[in-house]
Design a protein around this motif. Structure first.
Motif, short mmCIF file in Angstrom:
data_model
loop_
_atom_site.label_atom_id
_atom_site.label_comp_id
_atom_site.label_asym_id
_atom_site.label_seq_id
_atom_site.Cartn_x
_atom_site.Cartn_y
_atom_site.Cartn_z
N ARG A 65 0.85 -1.19 0.00
CA ARG A 65 0.00 0.00 0.00
C ARG A 65 0.89 1.24 0.00
N ILE A 66 0.53 2.16 -0.84
CA ILE A 66 1.26 3.43 -0.90
C ILE A 66 0.31 4.52 -0.41
N SER A 67 0.81 5.34 0.49
CA SER A 67 0.01 6.49 0.92
C SER A 67 0.92 7.71 0.93
N GLY A 68 0.34 8.85 0.85
CA GLY A 68 1.16 10.07 0.83
C GLY A 68 0.29 11.31 0.89
N THR A 69 0.94 12.42 0.85
CA THR A 69 0.25 13.71 0.86
C THR A 69 0.84 14.58 -0.24
N ALA A 88 6.15 27.96 -4.70
CA ALA A 88 7.28 27.52 -5.52
C ALA A 88 6.90 26.33 -6.41
N GLY A 89 5.71 25.81 -6.29
CA GLY A 89 5.28 24.64 -7.07
C GLY A 89 4.66 23.60 -6.16
N ALA A 90 4.41 22.45 -6.70
CA ALA A 90 3.78 21.38 -5.92
C ALA A 90 4.85 20.51 -5.30
N SER A 91 4.54 19.99 -4.11
CA SER A 91 5.44 19.03 -3.47
C SER A 91 4.60 17.87 -2.96
N ALA A 92 5.22 16.71 -2.93
CA ALA A 92 4.50 15.50 -2.46
C ALA A 92 5.40 14.73 -1.54
N VAL A 93 4.81 14.10 -0.56
CA VAL A 93 5.53 13.22 0.35
C VAL A 93 4.87 11.85 0.27
N VAL A 94 5.63 10.84 -0.07
CA VAL A 94 5.12 9.47 -0.13
C VAL A 94 5.60 8.74 1.10
N GLU A 95 4.68 8.10 1.78
CA GLU A 95 5.02 7.38 3.03
C GLU A 95 4.97 5.90 2.81
#
Length: 167
Positions: free
Chosen positions: A150-154, A160-167
């Motif tokens: 399972r992949i989850s993130g925000t 400055a643009g988009a950022s994502a964090v994958v947990e």
């Protein structure tokens, strides 16, 4: 052209029909006849399925008498390869009738595992049965899909643009 047959067809093993023209000479009379062997029995295993829930595996199938005479003492075997896992007996089946059999294994079989159901009547030989190929069937075990990962993130939009964090 009809020929009456006896009520008890088991008295007849083979019927031969010969055709010819009255008063005519046939150069090759050997091709004027044909024979058919009456096979009055036809045991069949149909609509088989096997499902596991991860702990128990349930196998069901319809055992049917597609022949013309009643069958008795039908042994239905659940097999894994050559190993007999369980056997159930069907007391009798009249012509054109069937009954469902249910096997329960207290084990989790893998998705895609192959099992065989085989039905037989003691003393009923291959030459006495109409279709032998339908006496058994191979079943593939169906299991519920399991999560592999399972992949989850925000994700966040910033100046400055988009950022994502994958947990």
């Amino acid at each position: 052209f009809n020929v009456p047959l006896p009520e008890n067809l088991s008295q007849i093993g083979e019927i031969t029909v010969t055709a010819g023209l009255d008063g005519q000479i046939d150069d090759n009379p050997s091709d004027n006849s044909g024979s058919v062997r009456l096979r009055l029995h036809d045991l069949s295993v149909e609509e088989a399925m096997a499902k596991t829930d991860g702990e128990t595996t349930i196998i069901t199938a319809l055992v049917a008498n597609r022949g013309r005479e009643e069958l008795s003492d039908i042994a239905v075997q659940l097999m894994d390869g050559e190993t007999v896992l369980q056997t159930q007996m069907v007391e009798s089946l009249s012509s054109d009738n069937g009954t469902f059999v249910r096997f329960q294994l207290e084990e989790d079989l893998k998705n895609g595992a192959l099992l065989t159901l085989q039905a037989a009547v003691e003393g009923l030989g291959v030459t006495q049965e109409n279709i032998v190929a339908n006496n058994s069937c191979t079943i593939m075990v169906e299991a519920p899909e399991k999560e592999i990962f399972r992949i989850s993130g925000t994700a966040e939009a910033t100046d400055a643009g988009a950022s994502a964090v994958v947990e």
